[in-house]
Motif scaffolding. Structure first.
Motif, short mmCIF file in Angstrom:
data_model
loop_
_atom_site.label_atom_id
_atom_site.label_comp_id
_atom_site.label_asym_id
_atom_site.label_seq_id
_atom_site.Cartn_x
_atom_site.Cartn_y
_atom_site.Cartn_z
N LYS A 212 0.89 -1.24 0.06
CA LYS A 212 0.06 0.00 -0.03
C LYS A 212 0.74 1.19 0.02
CE LYS A 212 -3.26 -2.78 0.34
NZ LYS A 212 -3.94 -3.48 -0.90
N LYS A 213 2.17 1.28 -0.43
CA LYS A 213 2.67 2.29 -0.72
C LYS A 213 2.57 2.95 -2.23
CE LYS A 213 6.40 1.56 2.76
NZ LYS A 213 7.66 1.29 2.72
N ASN A 214 2.74 4.21 -2.43
CA ASN A 214 2.60 4.73 -3.70
C ASN A 214 3.99 5.34 -4.21
OD1 ASN A 214 -0.45 4.97 -3.70
ND2 ASN A 214 0.08 6.33 -1.83
N VAL A 215 4.07 4.99 -5.69
CA VAL A 215 5.41 5.51 -6.17
C VAL A 215 5.47 6.92 -6.30
CG1 VAL A 215 6.50 5.33 -8.82
CG2 VAL A 215 5.33 3.42 -7.76
N LYS A 216 6.10 7.62 -6.14
CA LYS A 216 6.26 9.02 -6.16
C LYS A 216 5.94 9.66 -7.43
CE LYS A 216 9.27 9.39 -2.36
NZ LYS A 216 10.95 9.87 -2.10
N TRP A 217 5.06 10.63 -7.76
CA TRP A 217 4.92 11.39 -8.74
C TRP A 217 6.21 12.35 -9.13
CZ3 TRP A 217 0.92 10.44 -11.92
CH2 TRP A 217 -0.12 9.76 -11.21
N GLY A 218 6.33 12.44 -10.35
CA GLY A 218 7.36 13.45 -10.98
C GLY A 218 8.91 13.02 -10.72
N LYS A 219 9.05 11.64 -10.52
CA LYS A 219 10.40 10.94 -10.35
C LYS A 219 10.80 10.35 -11.62
CE LYS A 219 11.60 12.44 -6.35
NZ LYS A 219 12.73 13.62 -6.15
N LEU A 220 9.86 9.55 -12.10
CA LEU A 220 10.15 8.47 -13.19
C LEU A 220 9.34 8.63 -14.41
CD1 LEU A 220 12.28 6.07 -13.82
CD2 LEU A 220 10.50 4.49 -12.69
N TYR A 221 9.64 8.84 -15.58
CA TYR A 221 9.02 8.90 -16.79
C TYR A 221 9.46 8.00 -17.75
CZ TYR A 221 8.03 13.45 -14.83
OH TYR A 221 7.49 14.58 -13.89
N ARG A 222 8.52 7.78 -18.79
CA ARG A 222 9.03 6.75 -20.05
C ARG A 222 8.39 7.79 -21.07
NH1 ARG A 222 5.33 1.30 -20.15
NH2 ARG A 222 6.08 1.53 -22.10
N ALA A 223 9.16 7.54 -22.25
CA ALA A 223 8.58 8.40 -23.52
C ALA A 223 9.16 7.51 -24.81
CB ALA A 223 9.12 9.53 -23.51
N GLY A 224 8.55 7.92 -25.94
CA GLY A 224 9.12 7.47 -27.18
C GLY A 224 10.38 8.56 -27.61
N HIS A 225 11.01 8.58 -28.81
CA HIS A 225 11.91 9.23 -29.14
C HIS A 225 11.81 10.75 -28.89
CE1 HIS A 225 14.73 11.43 -31.77
NE2 HIS A 225 13.89 11.56 -32.62
N LEU A 226 12.66 11.54 -28.08
CA LEU A 226 12.31 12.80 -27.66
C LEU A 226 12.76 13.76 -28.80
CD1 LEU A 226 14.31 12.67 -24.28
CD2 LEU A 226 11.74 12.45 -25.03
N ASN A 227 11.78 13.74 -29.89
CA ASN A 227 11.97 14.69 -31.31
C ASN A 227 11.24 15.89 -30.75
OD1 ASN A 227 12.15 15.41 -33.86
ND2 ASN A 227 10.22 15.00 -34.41
N LEU A 228 11.91 16.49 -30.02
CA LEU A 228 11.03 17.98 -28.99
C LEU A 228 11.45 19.01 -30.05
CD1 LEU A 228 10.05 18.40 -26.20
CD2 LEU A 228 12.20 19.29 -25.75
N LYS A 229 10.17 19.51 -30.01
CA LYS A 229 10.02 20.97 -30.88
C LYS A 229 9.80 21.96 -29.87
CE LYS A 229 7.39 18.97 -34.94
NZ LYS A 229 6.31 18.92 -35.67
N GLU A 230 10.10 23.15 -30.60
CA GLU A 230 10.11 24.31 -29.66
C GLU A 230 8.99 24.54 -28.90
OE1 GLU A 230 11.35 29.06 -29.52
OE2 GLU A 230 11.59 27.78 -31.38
N SER A 231 7.58 24.23 -29.65
CA SER A 231 6.32 24.38 -29.07
C SER A 231 6.17 23.25 -27.79
CB SER A 231 5.30 23.96 -29.94
OG SER A 231 5.48 22.69 -30.54
N GLY A 232 6.97 22.27 -27.65
CA GLY A 232 6.63 21.63 -26.57
C GLY A 232 7.88 21.61 -25.45
N ASN A 233 8.63 22.31 -25.63
CA ASN A 233 10.13 22.90 -24.75
C ASN A 233 9.54 23.20 -23.67
OD1 ASN A 233 12.97 22.79 -24.92
ND2 ASN A 233 12.84 24.81 -24.72
N ASP A 234 8.67 24.19 -23.19
CA ASP A 234 8.39 24.63 -21.90
C ASP A 234 7.66 23.49 -21.01
OD1 ASP A 234 9.58 26.91 -22.23
OD2 ASP A 234 7.63 28.01 -22.94
#
Length: 354
Positions: free
Chosen positions: A130-152
């Motif tokens: 009954k413990k929880n995985v902390k938010w904002g510590k661990l992410y997963r994603a596809g290829h980081l084809n980051l555009k300026e519009s998503g930068n912030d």
């Protein structure tokens, strides 16, 4: 017990509350974003509470005390909508305070970063005890084809470390913007679709071929890439590396196996591990990763669907292979991943909260 909140998984994150008194209260809540800056938060409590819930937002998961009041409304409402005019370019977390006594934290699991597939927070899942995985510590994603519009929005995740599972060939083909984070390349040379692209184009690779291809890739990750995943755990055992993001081609297979091993080390039930894996293909943008196959034959398109899918069968193959080769997941983690009890406890201390 109360029923689960019926909101599609790919837009939602389920979190569970804790009691601050002698009375045992179960709180289940979800937060769902529409990609335009509006978040819908829903909750249920058992037993039912009849006073009010105060909702606060905050931007840094390490400091929930620095929060901004958003709304107060009757608990019986069961829902609140938090709106941001003109969209939003920051990640928000929500602190829910029920009856000034019981609280929990929730956020959107899916972060809709422009041009990047399948960005998900792995927080909020619940362990066997009954413990929880902390938010904002661990992410997963596809290829980081980051555009300026998503930068912030991406920068608001505060990612310090990126573990890149893509092969050298995939990285050469998928060059993206430079990201202000420490990138650690741990190449896993399986399931590169380019290796069968010509067969797909020439209508020589069908659904059954694709199933066999992915099955082989998953077994290979378990048997042939133990050093790589062990290195992943070593990176994760360093507190200064968080927040941490794992990436691969579409954030699906390699990140899926990595997440399964991490969750297993945290004692997350298999049912939730499967739930997280299945969420990938529920995210609409993941399907666009197969747009190159629009001109292929129906046979080849079926194969591409399998190659991009997150069918439970493949995760079952993973767990079965571990059982066949090592007897249990615990033995695999200790023997193949060099994750002894002390390291495992350290990882849990870093990523779990009561």
């Amino acid at each position: 017990m109360f029923s689960r909140l019926l909101i599609p998984l790919f837009f939602c994150a389920i979190s569970y509350g804790c009691s601050k008194s002698n009375m045992h209260i179960n709180i289940e809540s979800v937060s769902c974003g529409d990609g335009k800056g509006n978040d819908t938060i829903k909750w249920e409590t058992y037993p039912l509470l009849d006073k009010t819930v105060k909702i606060y937002s905050f931007l840094n998961p390490d400091y929930p005390e620095f929060r901004t009041f958003e709304q107060e409304l009757p608990i019986s409402e069961g829902k609140a909508i938090i709106s941001s005019s003109g969209g939003r370019n920051v990640r928000k977390y929500y602190y829910l305070l029920f009856d000034n006594t019981y609280s929990n934290i929730v956020s959107n699991r899916v972060i809709q970063v422009d041009s990047v597939l399948n960005v998900r927070d792995l927080g909020g899942y619940k362990t066997e005890d009954k413990k929880n995985v902390k938010w904002g510590k661990l992410y997963r994603a596809g290829h980081l084809n980051l555009k300026e519009s998503g930068n912030d929005l991406f920068n608001s995740l505060r990612v310090k470390t990126i573990i890149d599972f893509r092969s050298d060939a995939e990285r050469r083909k998928q060059k993206g913007r430079r990201i202000n984070a420490n990138v650690i390349n741990i190449p896993i040379n399986t399931d590169d679709i380019s290796s069968v692209y010509d067969q797909l184009k020439n209508d020589e690779f069908g659904r059954e071929d694709a199933i066999a291809f992915v099955e082989k890739a998953f077994k290979s990750m378990i048997n042939d890439y133990q050093t790589e995943f062990s290195n992943m755990f070593e990176v994760m055992l360093e507190p200064s590396n968080y927040p941490l993001l794992m990436t691969c081609n579409s954030g699906n297979h390699k990140c899926g196996v990595a997440a399964a091993l991490i969750f297993s080390a945290l004692d997350i039930p298999v049912s939730q591990i499967i739930e997280d894996y299945l969420a990938t293909y529920s995210i609409p943008d993941i399907r666009m990763a197969g747009s190159y196959a629009f001109d292929f034959s129906p046979k080849a398109q079926e194969a591409v669907t399998v190659l991009l899918s997150s069918d439970q069968h493949f995760m079952n193959i993973t767990f079965q292979e571990i059982k066949n080769q090592y007897g249990s997941m615990d033995n695999y983690l200790q023997t193949a991943m060099n994750l002894d009890s002390l390291k495992r406890k350290k990882l849990q201390n870093l990523l779990l909260t009561n």
